[in-house]
Design a protein around this motif. Sequence first.
Motif, PDB file in Angstrom:
ATOM      1  N   LEU A 112      73.724  26.948  38.723  1.00 18.12           N
ATOM      2  CA  LEU A 112      74.597  26.786  39.115  1.00 18.12           C
ATOM      3  C   LEU A 112      74.949  26.700  39.760  1.00 18.12           C
ATOM      4  CD1 LEU A 112      75.996  27.369  35.472  1.00 18.12           C
ATOM      5  CD2 LEU A 112      75.129  25.067  36.079  1.00 18.12           C
ATOM      6  N   TRP A 114      77.365  28.014  42.348  1.00 13.96           N
ATOM      7  CA  TRP A 114      78.178  27.737  42.996  1.00 13.96           C
ATOM      8  C   TRP A 114      79.164  28.131  43.866  1.00 13.96           C
ATOM      9  CZ3 TRP A 114      81.334  26.753  38.400  1.00 13.96           C
ATOM     10  CH2 TRP A 114      80.875  26.975  37.040  1.00 13.96           C
ATOM     11  N   GLU A 115      78.012  29.082  44.833  1.00 12.40           N
ATOM     12  CA  GLU A 115      78.262  29.030  46.659  1.00 12.40           C
ATOM     13  C   GLU A 115      78.530  28.184  47.275  1.00 12.40           C
ATOM     14  OE1 GLU A 115      79.586  32.010  47.124  1.00 12.40           O
ATOM     15  OE2 GLU A 115      79.432  32.869  45.484  1.00 12.40           O
ATOM     16  N   MET A 120      84.628  27.710  45.814  1.00 11.15           N
ATOM     17  CA  MET A 120      84.602  27.405  44.489  1.00 11.15           C
ATOM     18  C   MET A 120      84.792  28.984  43.260  1.00 11.15           C
ATOM     19  SD  MET A 120      82.288  25.247  41.646  1.00 11.15           S
ATOM     20  CE  MET A 120      82.501  23.198  42.540  1.00 11.15           C
ATOM     21  N   ALA A 121      83.649  29.557  43.842  1.00 10.23           N
ATOM     22  CA  ALA A 121      83.129  31.005  42.834  1.00 10.23           C
ATOM     23  C   ALA A 121      84.284  32.035  43.236  1.00 10.23           C
ATOM     24  CB  ALA A 121      81.984  31.609  43.918  1.00 10.23           C
ATOM     25  N   LEU A 124      87.292  30.422  40.760  1.00 12.49           N
ATOM     26  CA  LEU A 124      87.620  30.799  39.150  1.00 12.49           C
ATOM     27  C   LEU A 124      88.168  32.066  39.107  1.00 12.49           C
ATOM     28  CD1 LEU A 124      83.788  29.285  39.136  1.00 12.49           C
ATOM     29  CD2 LEU A 124      85.380  28.014  37.852  1.00 12.49           C
ATOM     30  N   SER A 131      86.067  26.794  34.433  1.00 10.49           N
ATOM     31  CA  SER A 131      85.331  25.671  34.553  1.00 10.49           C
ATOM     32  C   SER A 131      84.463  25.469  32.509  1.00 10.49           C
ATOM     33  CB  SER A 131      84.189  25.420  35.322  1.00 10.49           C
ATOM     34  OG  SER A 131      82.933  24.989  34.808  1.00 10.49           O
ATOM     35  N   PRO A 258      80.204  22.821  39.881  1.00 10.34           N
ATOM     36  CA  PRO A 258      79.653  23.423  40.118  1.00 10.34           C
ATOM     37  C   PRO A 258      77.976  22.100  40.727  1.00 10.34           C
ATOM     38  CG  PRO A 258      79.130  24.753  38.220  1.00 10.34           C
ATOM     39  CD  PRO A 258      79.441  23.510  38.210  1.00 10.34           C
TER      40      PRO A 258
END
Length: 401
Positions: A112, A114-115, A120-121, A124, A131, A258
């Motif tokens: 995944l 995320w970065e 996005m990271a 969360l 998610s 992601p």
Amino acid sequence: MTTSAMHHRVLIIGGGSAGVSVAARLRRARVDDIGLVEPSDTHYYQPLWTLVGGGCAPAKESARPQASIMPPGVAWIKDAALDIDPDNRTVTTAAGARVTYDQLVVCPGIQLDWEKIPGMAEALRTPAVSSNYTYDLAPKTWQLIRDLRSGTAVFSMPAGPIKCAGAPQKIAYLAADHWRRQGVLGDIRIVLVLPTPGMFGVREFAEELERVAARYGIEVRTSSEVTEIDGEGRRIVVTDHAGGTREDIGYDLLHVVPPQSAPDWIKATALADPGSPAGYVEVDKHTMRHVRHSNVFALGDAGSTPNSKTGAAIRKQAPVVARNVVAAMRNQPLPASYGGYASCPLTTARGRTLLAEFDYTMRPTPSFPLIDTTRERKDMWYLKRYGLAALYWNLMLRGRA
């Protein structure tokens, strides 16, 4: 750190659904001396997480101890693989062990990333973003859906192959159905952001999903992606790749998925597909054997096969890999072939599911020929909620389905 060495006739990397299923099938074929590399203490039935996020199932129902699902007679190497040297038939682990093999099965799952989408990271960790792609966050999704009574809810899907490509849509429909039941659907703007030009890659299922989205009043942005997230400001940028435009949207609830790829360590090995930045293990899409290393096979989410990455695909790939590994051990021609089957039970409401089944031809390939699975059905909901999990735990992981 001192290093240790060991050898197995068959070495499997990954103790998820793919690795355990293949190990169980090999044991049923009376193959001995199987090693399985898996660091986790807990095994998850991940398809349930959409229902957890939709308030239809408890998260704990998806988790069992890894030890409880390991096939008898398989040596569990409780460690993480870090490198594969296919020329020397050696796997190196995080603890420094070197494991050699005669046949290798690679199925470490998917990463995944995320970065890869700015913000996005970090988002969360803010109150309005969740998610269903992690065990810990799926319950938060349901809390956000339950608490929202008005405002804007955005559900996004990234470009590129991801596991369970229907999941980004499923949670949007479950949320909309909940808000409809609560009488607040008219007060909530729902935006579904899809990177694909249509709702689904198979026309029959796409048409049904278009009707579902219209029923809920969902604004669908096709050929589009969320390209930036400001978690603190509760705003996203949606880029329309077809029109070349960028739209700034404020949100009160954001469900993100992601981008995904092969694990970074797989990308760095000689097994990775050199023509793909995602770095999946390059295999023949029918035999599941590596295209350059004849004693290496791969299946599941980390393989390069061009099918949808679903648990149902793994259920069809596992017997192919097991039969072909046995044949390779005997220096025989490979007898089994995978046709690209995948299945995606698309929950469209609490109590309604569309069962999308298809293969490499991208045509419907129903398992239940006497019923119309191109429409939402109540019986398919019960299959999704209860039947598939029972099949998974009791049959698939034991090499029986």
